[in-house]
Design an enzyme around this catalytic site. Structure first.
Site, short mmCIF file in Angstrom:
data_model
loop_
_atom_site.label_atom_id
_atom_site.label_comp_id
_atom_site.label_asym_id
_atom_site.label_seq_id
_atom_site.Cartn_x
_atom_site.Cartn_y
_atom_site.Cartn_z
N GLU A 81 -19.98 17.02 -5.59
CA GLU A 81 -19.23 15.81 -5.23
C GLU A 81 -19.87 14.63 -5.96
OE1 GLU A 81 -19.73 14.10 -1.28
OE2 GLU A 81 -17.56 13.87 -1.17
N LYS A 98 -23.63 3.58 14.80
CA LYS A 98 -24.48 3.01 13.74
C LYS A 98 -23.65 2.81 12.49
CE LYS A 98 -27.22 4.62 10.46
NZ LYS A 98 -26.99 3.58 9.42
N GLU A 111 -17.65 15.13 9.74
CA GLU A 111 -16.67 14.92 8.66
C GLU A 111 -17.49 14.69 7.40
OE1 GLU A 111 -13.16 14.08 9.21
OE2 GLU A 111 -13.19 14.37 11.37
N CYS A 153 -13.93 10.95 0.25
CA CYS A 153 -14.24 12.36 0.52
C CYS A 153 -13.06 13.25 0.17
CB CYS A 153 -14.59 12.51 1.99
SG CYS A 153 -13.41 11.69 3.04
P1 NAD Z 1 -24.80 9.51 3.96
O1 NAD Z 1 -24.73 10.83 4.62
O2 NAD Z 1 -25.95 9.21 3.09
O3 NAD Z 1 -24.80 8.34 5.07
C1 NAD Z 1 -23.82 8.26 6.06
C2 NAD Z 1 -24.40 7.59 7.28
O4 NAD Z 1 -25.46 8.40 7.79
C3 NAD Z 1 -25.03 6.21 7.01
O5 NAD Z 1 -24.77 5.38 8.12
C4 NAD Z 1 -26.51 6.53 6.91
O6 NAD Z 1 -27.34 5.45 7.25
C5 NAD Z 1 -26.65 7.64 7.93
N1 NAD Z 1 -27.78 8.53 7.69
C6 NAD Z 1 -28.40 8.80 6.51
N2 NAD Z 1 -29.41 9.67 6.72
C7 NAD Z 1 -29.43 9.94 8.05
C8 NAD Z 1 -30.25 10.78 8.87
N3 NAD Z 1 -31.24 11.50 8.37
N4 NAD Z 1 -29.95 10.85 10.18
C9 NAD Z 1 -28.94 10.14 10.71
N5 NAD Z 1 -28.15 9.32 9.99
C10 NAD Z 1 -28.39 9.23 8.67
O7 NAD Z 1 -23.42 9.34 3.22
P2 NAD Z 1 -22.91 8.10 2.36
O8 NAD Z 1 -23.51 8.19 1.01
O9 NAD Z 1 -23.07 6.85 3.14
O10 NAD Z 1 -21.34 8.41 2.30
C11 NAD Z 1 -20.79 9.24 1.36
C12 NAD Z 1 -20.57 10.64 1.93
O11 NAD Z 1 -19.73 10.58 3.07
C13 NAD Z 1 -19.84 11.53 0.94
O12 NAD Z 1 -20.43 12.80 0.93
C14 NAD Z 1 -18.43 11.59 1.50
O13 NAD Z 1 -17.71 12.72 1.12
C15 NAD Z 1 -18.69 11.54 2.97
N6 NAD Z 1 -17.49 11.09 3.68
C16 NAD Z 1 -16.76 12.02 4.39
C17 NAD Z 1 -15.60 11.64 5.03
C18 NAD Z 1 -14.76 12.66 5.79
O14 NAD Z 1 -13.88 12.24 6.51
N7 NAD Z 1 -15.00 13.94 5.63
C19 NAD Z 1 -15.17 10.32 4.99
C20 NAD Z 1 -15.92 9.40 4.28
C21 NAD Z 1 -17.09 9.80 3.63
#
Ligand code: NAD
Length: 511
Positions: free
Chosen positions: A405, A194, A268, A303
């Site tokens: 963050e 997704k 992650e 991140c």
């Molecule tokens: P998010 O968790 O809101 O969304 C990430 C993904 O999860 C999206 O595709 C979203 O549609 C989906 N999602 C949201 N709610 C969901 C649910 N209840 N069930 C299943 N899927 C769901 O994060 P974001 O705002 O898109 O991204 C930023 C975050 O990602 C930051 O916290 C960042 O640190 C983290 N990040 C981590 C890494 C790593 O390698 N550790 C890399 C990139 C980003």
């Protein structure tokens, strides 16, 4: 058509058929491009221009079910294909992605707001590299034999798990998608990935290239919101493994959903990474390194951003002055402009969130604004969600800006006197993703690198992750490792042990 002033991903104005003449994309399910069963769509926006780019399907449970079914049907044949043959297909995908990397980079810059020159080109290159890297590793999906004696043959097999459900965020959407698709299918799994609602287009383009080389159903790419599309994917009983990159809170929800059926997860998640600068590192290359590790040229929407800067008190003021000058010199502007160093924030929701943090810093009496502040209220930067690199100096590691963050260009600098204090403050976080240590005294630097609670520590450099290195976090930054051979084996295969008794009595006919 323009979606003015940043409708958020959960804003009803971004839903439905507001697209006019916009290109309409389908989801990749079972080798075909399909709309959502509901017919509903999501508008994808260029956040640097606040202009709509395209419509993608607003997938929901019914679409997830179709995609998982396609992946389940494709699994048996794909998993039994010799690993080397699967690897060859990945190499072909890598070659095609490499040939098309400029188009991919432009699409990434358009939908994420990340600057083409400083960010998106590197990301597009990494996408092709990821398929090449894992394609080349296909023959390494080896088991072992165990010396249990002359009458026992005991060996292990690295078997694929089945259907992998993968979910990625918007900040490096193409790279993160490639880093899940390539190892998952190389190991013989099939996948339903997704994409993030804010940046699905580059991921769909990767799906398009994959589909030219793979049997239908091996790679499925779906689009939709987290609640409507991500949640049913994580909860689907036929999904045998979940690989998630995103925020810590959603990661926890995914882990709970997976617990119901004991499905393994790789998570992650977020970070609030420390950068520790020793007094002997009061040099310009370290100032440049801090700019890189803070990911200012990615609006710090990373991140691994080193957003807590622990500077030795002896060098505190002078270093910050040079850092401020360096950060301010970076050019902010349209992501597609070659002159731009720093692009735009992804959407209005994040933009407002970052501004709220900055306002809080400006109102805090103990904090001193070194550079930056709230974004300009007029001029070209108001065309998109542009923020400016912002640095606060403070003596405390305890306040909200130093703990949470922000996912935006807000750095908090804190002085320290003893190494012990620096390490204690660095570890005073529920996160543990990355860390940076800066010193010419390598013993001192490594001592600190080992003491810091993080999955990844860099000494005297602030660059990005490299293929081949296992990558992931500790504490609430995640669980599991990806990006390497070991990561592929641990995250995308399970070990089956086989014991064979070699000491059978002779068959009756020989007695
Ligand atoms: P998010 O968790 O809101 O969304 C990430 C993904 O999860 C999206 O595709 C979203 O549609 C989906 N999602 C949201 N709610 C969901 C649910 N209840 N069930 C299943 N899927 C769901 O994060 P974001 O705002 O898109 O991204 C930023 C975050 O990602 C930051 O916290 C960042 O640190 C983290 N990040 C981590 C890494 C790593 O390698 N550790 C890399 C990139 C980003």
């Amino acid at each position: 058509m323009t979606t003015k002033h940043g409708q958020r991903s959960d804003d009803p104005a971004r839903q439905g058929n507001l697209g006019g003449n916009l290109p309409t994309k389908g989801m990749l399910i079972n080798g075909r491009w399909q709309p959502a069963a509901s017919g509903r769509t999501i508008v994808v926006e260029n956040p640097g221009r606040r202009e709509a780019l395209a419509l993608v399907p607003r997938g929901e449970k019914e679409d997830v079910d179709r995609a998982v079914e396609a992946a389940s049907s494709a699994f048996s044949k794909w998993s039994r294909m010799p690993a080397r043959d699967r690897g060859k297909l990945l190499l072909a995908i890598g070659a095609e992605l490499e040939a098309g990397q400029e188009d991919l980079a432009r699409l990434i810059a358009s939908e994420t707001g990340n600057a083409l020159r400083t960010q998106a080109r590197g990301e597009a290159k990494m996408v092709a590299d990821a398929f090449r890297y894992f394609g080349g590793l296909a023959s390494e999906l080896k088991g072992v034999t165990i010396p249990l004696g002359e009458t026992q043959l005991s060996y292990s097999r690295r078997e694929p798990l089945g259907v992998v459900g993968a979910i990625v965020p918007w900040n490096a959407p193409a790279q993160l998608a490639a880093l899940k698709i390539a190892p998952a299918i190389c190991a013989g799994n099939t996948i339903v990935l997704k994409a993030a609602e804010d940046a699905p287009l580059a991921v769909l383009m990767i799906g398009e290239v994959c589909q030219k080389h793979l049997p239908p159903g091996v790679v499925n790419v779906i689009t939709g919101y987290g609640k409507e599309c991500g949640e049913p994917l994580a909860a689907h009983p036929a999904v045998r493994k979940i690989s998630f990159t995103g925020s810590t809170n959603v990661g926890k929800a995914i882990m709970r959903a997976a617990a119901d059926r004991i499905a393994p997860v790789s998570l992650e998640l977020g970070g609030k990474s420390p950068s520790i600068v020793y007094p002997d590192a009061d040099e310009d290359w370290v100032v440049d390194g801090i700019v890189a590790s803070m990911r200012f040229t990615r609006q710090s929407q990373s991140c691994t951003a080193g957003s807590r800067l622990f500077l030795h008190e002896k060098i505190f003021d002078g270093f910050l002055e040079r850092l401020a000058a360096r950060a301010t010199a970076l050019k902010i502007g349209d992501p597609l402009d070659e002159a731009t160093d720093i692009g735009s924030i992804i959407n209005e929701k994040q933009f407002t969130r970052i501004c709220d943090y900055i306002s809080e810093g400006l109102n805090r009496s103990e904090a001193r604004l070194v550079t930056g502040g709230l974004p300009p209220k007029e001029g070209p930067l108001t065309k998109g969600y542009f923020t400016v690199p912002t640095i606060f100096a403070d003596s405390s590691n305890e306040w909200r800006l130093a703990r949470e963050e922000i996912f935006g260009p807000v750095l908090v600098a804190i002085p320290w006197r003893n190494e012990e204090d620096a390490i204690r403050m660095a570890n005073q976080s529920h996160y543990g993703l990355a860390a940076y240590v800066w010193s010419r005294d390598i013993g001192q630097a490594l001592r600190t690198a080992h003491a810091v609670e993080a999955g990844w520590v860099q000494v005297n450099q602030g660059g990005g992750q490299a293929l081949g290195q296992s990558y992931g976090g500790v504490k609430e930054s995640g669980i599991g490792r990806e990006m390497s051979l070991e990561g592929m084996l641990d995250s995308f295969t399970e070990t089956k042990s086989v014991n064979v008794n070699l000491d059978l009595p002779p068959p009756k006919s020989f007695r």
